[in-house]
Design an enzyme around this catalytic site. Structure first.
Site, PDB file in Angstrom:
ATOM      1  N   CYS A 122      37.028  38.212  47.311  1.00 22.79           N
ATOM      2  CA  CYS A 122      36.264  37.037  47.755  1.00 22.79           C
ATOM      3  C   CYS A 122      34.833  36.981  46.937  1.00 22.79           C
ATOM      4  CB  CYS A 122      35.739  37.365  49.147  1.00 22.79           C
ATOM      5  SG  CYS A 122      34.175  36.766  49.703  1.00 22.79           S
ATOM      6  N   GLU A 123      34.515  35.912  46.526  1.00 26.49           N
ATOM      7  CA  GLU A 123      33.229  35.830  45.464  1.00 26.49           C
ATOM      8  C   GLU A 123      32.012  36.017  46.243  1.00 26.49           C
ATOM      9  OE1 GLU A 123      33.410  32.251  43.376  1.00 26.49           O
ATOM     10  OE2 GLU A 123      32.091  30.972  44.829  1.00 26.49           O
ATOM     11  N   HIS A 124      32.053  36.026  47.632  1.00 27.71           N
ATOM     12  CA  HIS A 124      30.976  35.943  48.546  1.00 27.71           C
ATOM     13  C   HIS A 124      30.564  37.569  48.934  1.00 27.71           C
ATOM     14  CE1 HIS A 124      32.218  31.744  49.370  1.00 27.71           C
ATOM     15  NE2 HIS A 124      31.093  31.707  48.596  1.00 27.71           N
ATOM     16  N   HIS A 125      31.544  38.466  48.816  1.00 24.76           N
ATOM     17  CA  HIS A 125      31.659  39.762  49.409  1.00 24.76           C
ATOM     18  C   HIS A 125      32.043  40.766  48.465  1.00 24.76           C
ATOM     19  CE1 HIS A 125      31.079  37.451  53.104  1.00 24.76           C
ATOM     20  NE2 HIS A 125      30.299  38.165  53.431  1.00 24.76           N
ATOM     21  N   GLN A 163      39.256  30.758  48.220  1.00 23.00           N
ATOM     22  CA  GLN A 163      40.722  30.490  48.296  1.00 23.00           C
ATOM     23  C   GLN A 163      41.201  29.095  48.046  1.00 23.00           C
ATOM     24  OE1 GLN A 163      42.979  31.958  51.810  1.00 23.00           O
ATOM     25  NE2 GLN A 163      44.325  30.268  51.736  1.00 23.00           N
ATOM     26  N   HIS A 191      41.619  37.693  54.432  1.00 21.30           N
ATOM     27  CA  HIS A 191      40.434  38.040  53.689  1.00 21.30           C
ATOM     28  C   HIS A 191      39.860  39.277  54.460  1.00 21.30           C
ATOM     29  CE1 HIS A 191      39.667  33.835  51.675  1.00 21.30           C
ATOM     30  NE2 HIS A 191      40.831  33.907  52.430  1.00 21.30           N
ATOM     31  N   CYS A 193      37.024  40.386  53.964  1.00 26.33           N
ATOM     32  CA  CYS A 193      35.769  40.292  54.449  1.00 26.33           C
ATOM     33  C   CYS A 193      35.902  39.617  55.953  1.00 26.33           C
ATOM     34  CB  CYS A 193      34.950  39.181  53.695  1.00 26.33           C
ATOM     35  SG  CYS A 193      35.525  37.742  53.374  1.00 26.33           S
TER      36      CYS A 193
HETATM   37 ZN   LIG Z   1      33.941  36.812  51.875  1.00 25.53          ZN
END
Ligand SMILES: [Zn+2]
Length: 230
Positions: A122-125, A163, A191, A193
């Protein structure tokens, strides 16, 4: 709270979003992975050296003792893993070269390659996304080696991802190499996260789909779902 205006390619801008909300809600801003123009000026060796230094700093700030035998090699291992393995799909040099073959058998129905396991992040976490991709296409006269479908999935998975973007990037690549709109991509992924932090939902998975050309009809979608679920 920090807000930022995100520019779209056509020059219009979206309304100001809170950047923290974008990450927590896993929104994404475009089809292309956002890269700096000079992303590949630095060699892979330099990248690994820099990441190792920076990661040891993270560990140090967390209070970990980098002199401990178990932790000593971690910054180098993480750097190598980032550059050579889990984020190697950022580098266009690693894009799979796809050879096409003539459709000798004149097979003109859909071909489905299902249950392609992939690992992304995941690019956010920066924690794992683990999933299965199912791909279908209808030949425009040429066919592709089955292992290449798998390789295309792995290439785009080996990036910091969202995704929806992963789904669209795989679909676009297939449309380009197979020279047809008749492709479908279905991704079902977990995910970490979502399951291991934040809302801590351990059972949910996320499904994203792309149905192009002839696949975008209720009967084809039902046929495809039937193959995938059996
Ligand atoms: Zn994430």
């Amino acid at each position: 709270m920090k807000t930022e205006t995100i520019s779209k390619k056509n020059g219009h801008s979206l309304k100001a979003f809170n950047v923290e909300d974008i990450g927590d809600d896993h929104l994404f801003t475009g089809l292309e992975t956002p890269m700096k123009p000079n992303a590949f000026e630095m060699s892979n060796t330099e990248k690994k050296e820099r990441i190792s230094i920076l990661f040891s700093e993270i560990m140090d700030v967390l209070g970990l003792d980098l002199n401990d035998d178990s932790l000593q090699g971690t910054p180098d291992r993480v750097a190598k893993m980032y550059v050579e393995e889990i984020f190697s799909g950022l580098d266009p040099k690693n894009k799979p070269k796809v050879a096409l073959f003539d459709n000798k058998y004149q097979y003109n129905q859909m071909l489905v390659e299902k249950n392609i396991t992939f690992y992304s992040n995941c690019e956010h976490h920066f924690v794992p996304i683990i999933g299965k991709a199912h791909i279908a296409y209808k030949s425009s006269g040429k066919v592709i080696g089955l292992s290449k479908l798998n390789r295309i999935v792995q290439y785009y998975a080996k990036r910091p991802q969202v995704q929806e973007r992963l789904t669209n990037q795989i679909a676009n690549e297939l449309k380009t190499v197979l020279n047809t709109e008749n492709v479908a991509v279905i991704i079902d992924a977990k995910h970490l996260c979502v399951s291991s932090r934040g809302i801590k939902d351990d059972t949910s998975t996320t499904v994203t789909t792309y149905y192009g050309g002839e696949f975008n009809t209720a009967s084809k979608i039902a046929e495809l779902q039937n193959y995938i679920n059996n």
